[in-house]
Design an enzyme around this catalytic site. Sequence first.
Site, PDB file in Angstrom:
ATOM      1  N   HIS A 377       3.330   4.186 -11.552  1.00 16.83           N
ATOM      2  CA  HIS A 377       2.689   3.129 -10.750  1.00 16.83           C
ATOM      3  C   HIS A 377       1.923   2.175 -11.656  1.00 16.83           C
ATOM      4  O   HIS A 377       2.062   0.953 -11.565  1.00 16.83           O
ATOM      5  CB  HIS A 377       1.755   3.784  -9.731  1.00 16.83           C
ATOM      6  CG  HIS A 377       0.922   2.829  -8.930  1.00 16.83           C
ATOM      7  ND1 HIS A 377       1.122   2.632  -7.575  1.00 16.83           N
ATOM      8  CD2 HIS A 377      -0.133   2.037  -9.260  1.00 16.83           C
ATOM      9  CE1 HIS A 377       0.243   1.744  -7.129  1.00 16.83           C
ATOM     10  NE2 HIS A 377      -0.536   1.376  -8.139  1.00 16.83           N
ATOM     11  N   GLU A 378       1.116   2.734 -12.542  1.00 16.41           N
ATOM     12  CA  GLU A 378       0.288   1.890 -13.407  1.00 16.41           C
ATOM     13  C   GLU A 378       1.122   1.089 -14.401  1.00 16.41           C
ATOM     14  O   GLU A 378       0.872  -0.096 -14.633  1.00 16.41           O
ATOM     15  CB  GLU A 378      -0.732   2.744 -14.149  1.00 16.41           C
ATOM     16  CG  GLU A 378      -1.821   3.295 -13.262  1.00 16.41           C
ATOM     17  CD  GLU A 378      -2.538   2.221 -12.468  1.00 16.41           C
ATOM     18  OE1 GLU A 378      -2.580   1.059 -12.919  1.00 16.41           O
ATOM     19  OE2 GLU A 378      -3.046   2.530 -11.393  1.00 16.41           O
ATOM     20  N   ASP A 420       9.266  13.009  -3.762  1.00 19.93           N
ATOM     21  CA  ASP A 420       9.040  12.749  -2.346  1.00 19.93           C
ATOM     22  C   ASP A 420       8.615  11.299  -2.188  1.00 19.93           C
ATOM     23  O   ASP A 420       8.579  10.543  -3.155  1.00 19.93           O
ATOM     24  CB  ASP A 420       7.988  13.709  -1.770  1.00 19.93           C
ATOM     25  CG  ASP A 420       6.697  13.714  -2.558  1.00 19.93           C
ATOM     26  OD1 ASP A 420       6.263  12.634  -3.008  1.00 19.93           O
ATOM     27  OD2 ASP A 420       6.102  14.796  -2.737  1.00 19.93           O
ATOM     28  N   THR A 429      -6.817  15.554  -3.861  1.00 19.97           N
ATOM     29  CA  THR A 429      -7.425  16.612  -3.025  1.00 19.97           C
ATOM     30  C   THR A 429      -6.732  17.958  -3.200  1.00 19.97           C
ATOM     31  O   THR A 429      -6.012  18.411  -2.318  1.00 19.97           O
ATOM     32  CB  THR A 429      -7.416  16.201  -1.546  1.00 19.97           C
ATOM     33  OG1 THR A 429      -6.079  15.884  -1.118  1.00 19.97           O
ATOM     34  CG2 THR A 429      -8.325  15.006  -1.307  1.00 19.97           C
ATOM     35  N   HIS A 466      -4.239  -2.650  -1.029  1.00 23.53           N
ATOM     36  CA  HIS A 466      -3.777  -1.270  -0.893  1.00 23.53           C
ATOM     37  C   HIS A 466      -3.467  -0.911   0.552  1.00 23.53           C
ATOM     38  O   HIS A 466      -2.751   0.064   0.800  1.00 23.53           O
ATOM     39  CB  HIS A 466      -4.821  -0.294  -1.440  1.00 23.53           C
ATOM     40  CG  HIS A 466      -5.060  -0.420  -2.904  1.00 23.53           C
ATOM     41  ND1 HIS A 466      -6.033  -1.223  -3.433  1.00 23.53           N
ATOM     42  CD2 HIS A 466      -4.427   0.155  -3.955  1.00 23.53           C
ATOM     43  CE1 HIS A 466      -6.009  -1.144  -4.752  1.00 23.53           C
ATOM     44  NE2 HIS A 466      -5.038  -0.322  -5.095  1.00 23.53           N
TER      45      HIS A 466
END
Length: 551
Positions: A377-378, A420, A429, A466
């Site tokens: 992503h980055e 996924d 988390t 976002h």
Amino acid sequence: MKRKMKMKLVRFGLAAGLAAQVFFLPYNALASTEHVTWNQQFQTPQFISGDLLKVNGTSPEELVYQYVEKNENKFKFHENAKDTLQLKEKKNDNLGFTFMRFQQTYKGIPVFGAVVTAHVKDGTLTALSGTLIPNLDTKGSLKSGKKLSEKQARDIAEKDLVANVTKEVPEYEQGKDTEFVVYVNGDEASLAYVVNLNFLTPEPGNWLYIIDAVDGKILNKFNQLDAAKPGDVKSITGTSTVGVGRGVLGDQKNINTTYSTYYYLQDNTRGNGIFTYDAKYRTTLPGSLWADADNQFFASYDAPAVDAHYYAGVTYDYYKNVHNRLSYDGNNAAIRSSVHYSQGYNNAFWNGSQMVYGDGDGQTFIPLSGGIDVVAHELTHAVTDYTAGLIYQNESGAINEAISDIFGTLVEFYANKNPDWEIGEDVYTPGISGDSLRSMSDPAKYGDPDHYSKRYTGTQDNGGVHINSGIINKAAYLISQGGTHYGVSVVGIGRDKLGKIFYRALTQYLTPTSNFSQLRAAAVQSATDLYGSTSQEVASVKQAFDAVGVK
């Protein structure tokens, strides 16, 4: 990382005469074949495709100049196109198109965000993408000349930053040079300075300020932490070797290293190198190039470095092997990463020249480099910065975020790493099973919109970059996997074709100010280029954007 409005606002990290007379030779322009997407603000085209113009013996860029001038009333553009549209990039692609990127200028001054791309094939102009800012020649506000210096503009930006953002004077990193531009907001046009303030403490930021060059007013400001600029890299001279280590999730992997007394996390096999550093819980970057005595990286402290190094290599390989792109800049730029940044830091980002990973606090995040989709992503934000340059605000910023989510996910599938359609699930988390930052298959699961009618229209999160990315993420998921959404059925065409279509849209059709409607047109045109106008691929792209309410 913050929760606002029950939505996870998580940033990983990302507007005289001709010197030589133009002769208009006989042309044929088939107006009936033109497909136009209109910019609602200016009521001018933002995307045109079809058999637009053919002039025998004319260069591709001259076709663009002639087409714009021939359609001056449609564009509300009455300036000399050759003088105003500065050719910044021109190349031939493997489909037989000549691709060009132009920067709009006014009396030699670049217009902020005003970039158009054009495609020519077999001597015919086939597409023009991007919004030309109209009627600049009528703006009296542009005729007075600047009154502030660059330093005065920067002083204004720094004063506001301290007062309203950092509450203390940051230690500034090298950012982009201050630029003098024409800035357009609605019907207002101003001479302005674009000031970049890049810093790591007290909290990382890469702010862009637009300062009126006449009266010093702040016209706009936003944090664009993910924007990329290559930094200088000092490499170790030594022997290329292969080490082994264990990542954040406990998986073992081989990593490319360099031996010179110690074994360094320096991969010489990809481009100009991949370098991984130890920030040692500090905020000074890049830190020390990671060194090890025996080429065995199995200590728990090693794990974030192992993953940052390995996944940067996988991402490099994806772009090279799938899209023939050499690193994020297309020119084999070195990729730098620092791990163990600060203490308990719940984020990962580009600081403008490298990747930075926090270790997390153990509850919200574990070390963020453990997520391959986070790493990809980055790095994709950097690809975006070197191609479309999507402004990190409002709809263009949401496209920017969605592009990073899409390719982050595609890299995860490429690596076959428990793939996924969730974002950040491997590092977010740890105490909550099945949780993630965002879901591409079901954005509403985490409070993000999955239809344009549900888009966020406020000012938080840079105008919802976002949040509203969920709309585009859902469209991308439907293009790949298919399904029925809000009563619209979509035939899936698979991940590989999704990647090819969106990569072409990103690198050849999107522009800094692209909105969702322009993205749809760009994706449809990219699918047309790749698979033909009557193909299932084109039909599926249209169906998917219909399903999320983007026309």
